[in-house]
Design a protein around this motif. Sequence first.
Motif, PDB file in Angstrom:
ATOM      1  N   UNK A 166       0.876  -1.226   0.040  1.00 40.49           N
ATOM      2  CA  UNK A 166      -0.229   0.129   0.073  1.00 40.49           C
ATOM      3  C   UNK A 166       0.781   1.237  -0.039  1.00 40.49           C
ATOM      4  N   UNK A 167       2.202   1.058  -0.275  1.00 36.85           N
ATOM      5  CA  UNK A 167       2.995   2.248  -0.453  1.00 36.85           C
ATOM      6  C   UNK A 167       2.363   3.620  -1.344  1.00 36.85           C
ATOM      7  N   UNK A 168       2.237   2.998  -2.372  1.00 34.92           N
ATOM      8  CA  UNK A 168       1.839   4.145  -3.247  1.00 34.92           C
ATOM      9  C   UNK A 168       0.381   4.888  -2.820  1.00 34.92           C
ATOM     10  N   UNK A 169      -0.529   4.428  -2.451  1.00 33.32           N
ATOM     11  CA  UNK A 169      -1.621   4.706  -1.915  1.00 33.32           C
ATOM     12  C   UNK A 169      -1.423   5.528  -0.577  1.00 33.32           C
ATOM     13  N   UNK A 170      -0.773   4.954   0.196  1.00 34.59           N
ATOM     14  CA  UNK A 170      -0.439   5.738   1.539  1.00 34.59           C
ATOM     15  C   UNK A 170       0.318   7.012   1.506  1.00 34.59           C
ATOM     16  N   UNK A 171       1.507   7.195   0.623  1.00 33.82           N
ATOM     17  CA  UNK A 171       2.075   8.269   0.379  1.00 33.82           C
ATOM     18  C   UNK A 171       1.271   9.480  -0.510  1.00 33.82           C
ATOM     19  N   UNK A 172       0.009   8.821  -1.237  1.00 37.06           N
ATOM     20  CA  UNK A 172      -0.519   9.862  -1.811  1.00 37.06           C
ATOM     21  C   UNK A 172      -1.573  10.924  -0.940  1.00 37.06           C
ATOM     22  N   UNK A 173      -2.068   9.970   0.213  1.00 42.59           N
ATOM     23  CA  UNK A 173      -2.820  10.825   1.088  1.00 42.59           C
ATOM     24  C   UNK A 173      -2.364  11.109   2.416  1.00 42.59           C
ATOM     25  N   UNK A 174      -1.091  10.650   2.906  1.00 43.56           N
ATOM     26  CA  UNK A 174      -0.652  10.828   4.026  1.00 43.56           C
ATOM     27  C   UNK A 174       0.712  11.193   4.085  1.00 43.56           C
ATOM     28  N   UNK A 175       1.395  11.898   5.331  1.00 43.30           N
ATOM     29  CA  UNK A 175       2.629  12.741   5.527  1.00 43.30           C
ATOM     30  C   UNK A 175       3.439  11.869   6.223  1.00 43.30           C
ATOM     31  N   UNK A 176       4.630  11.963   6.322  1.00 45.49           N
ATOM     32  CA  UNK A 176       5.603  11.294   7.180  1.00 45.49           C
ATOM     33  C   UNK A 176       4.983  11.282   8.581  1.00 45.49           C
ATOM     34  N   UNK A 177       4.442  12.073   9.167  1.00 44.27           N
ATOM     35  CA  UNK A 177       4.068  12.272  10.567  1.00 44.27           C
ATOM     36  C   UNK A 177       2.926  11.368  10.722  1.00 44.27           C
ATOM     37  N   UNK A 178       2.163  10.801   9.562  1.00 45.39           N
ATOM     38  CA  UNK A 178       1.182   9.711  10.116  1.00 45.39           C
ATOM     39  C   UNK A 178       1.944   8.566  10.388  1.00 45.39           C
ATOM     40  N   UNK A 179       3.084   8.394   9.679  1.00 47.35           N
ATOM     41  CA  UNK A 179       3.739   6.817   9.802  1.00 47.35           C
ATOM     42  C   UNK A 179       4.724   6.906  11.048  1.00 47.35           C
ATOM     43  N   UNK A 180       5.176   8.245  11.409  1.00 52.07           N
ATOM     44  CA  UNK A 180       5.585   8.271  12.719  1.00 52.07           C
ATOM     45  C   UNK A 180       5.006   8.077  13.968  1.00 52.07           C
ATOM     46  N   UNK A 181       3.541   8.487  13.758  1.00 51.60           N
ATOM     47  CA  UNK A 181       2.701   8.474  14.888  1.00 51.60           C
ATOM     48  C   UNK A 181       2.253   7.088  15.057  1.00 51.60           C
ATOM     49  N   UNK A 182       1.712   6.517  14.060  1.00 48.21           N
ATOM     50  CA  UNK A 182       0.992   5.260  14.376  1.00 48.21           C
ATOM     51  C   UNK A 182       2.057   3.920  13.900  1.00 48.21           C
ATOM     52  N   UNK A 183       2.997   4.074  13.357  1.00 45.98           N
ATOM     53  CA  UNK A 183       4.075   3.007  12.697  1.00 45.98           C
ATOM     54  C   UNK A 183       4.588   2.162  13.744  1.00 45.98           C
ATOM     55  N   UNK A 184       5.073   2.700  15.003  1.00 50.03           N
ATOM     56  CA  UNK A 184       5.631   2.003  15.857  1.00 50.03           C
ATOM     57  C   UNK A 184       4.687   0.958  16.549  1.00 50.03           C
ATOM     58  N   UNK A 185       3.315   1.333  16.797  1.00 48.71           N
ATOM     59  CA  UNK A 185       2.357   0.673  17.425  1.00 48.71           C
ATOM     60  C   UNK A 185       1.760  -0.481  16.380  1.00 48.71           C
ATOM     61  N   UNK A 186       1.800  -0.189  14.997  1.00 51.00           N
ATOM     62  CA  UNK A 186       1.375  -1.142  14.222  1.00 51.00           C
ATOM     63  C   UNK A 186       2.234  -1.957  13.424  1.00 51.00           C
ATOM     64  N   UNK A 187       3.531  -1.778  13.513  1.00 54.87           N
ATOM     65  CA  UNK A 187       4.583  -2.661  12.901  1.00 54.87           C
ATOM     66  C   UNK A 187       4.838  -3.921  13.428  1.00 54.87           C
ATOM     67  N   UNK A 188       5.014  -4.934  12.516  1.00 51.54           N
ATOM     68  CA  UNK A 188       5.009  -6.294  13.083  1.00 51.54           C
ATOM     69  C   UNK A 188       6.241  -6.899  12.449  1.00 51.54           C
ATOM     70  N   UNK A 189       6.759  -6.145  11.557  1.00 55.87           N
ATOM     71  CA  UNK A 189       8.169  -6.529  10.903  1.00 55.87           C
ATOM     72  C   UNK A 189       8.494  -5.900   9.725  1.00 55.87           C
ATOM     73  N   UNK A 190       9.442  -6.226   9.009  1.00 53.56           N
ATOM     74  CA  UNK A 190       9.988  -6.026   7.729  1.00 53.56           C
ATOM     75  C   UNK A 190       9.915  -6.818   6.687  1.00 53.56           C
TER      76      UNK A 190
END
Length: 83
Positions: free
Chosen positions: A52-76
């Motif tokens: 979902x990289x393309x769709x995510x960056x189309x509608x969200x900024x880096x701050x959204x990933x910084x805010x929710x990323x650590x809570x939702x990340x399960x791996x790489x």
Amino acid sequence: MSKQITKAEVAQHKDDKSMYIIIDDGVYDVAGFVDDHPGGAKILKRVAGKDATKQFWKYHSKSVLEKYGPKLKVGTLKEEAKL
């Protein structure tokens, strides 16, 4: 060390219990976030199990990933050989 997850494993997680998406090289479980998503659950269900990289960056900024990323990340994302 972060858990390595393949694209095939991500594709298997697309139901209401575990809904994985790929953003850049990170894998996130958004199943618990579906009801809180401002765009609605339908949007997250559409990209579940996919990149979902393309769709995510189309509608969200880096701050959204910084805010929710650590809570939702399960791996790489695990690199796979290209044939």
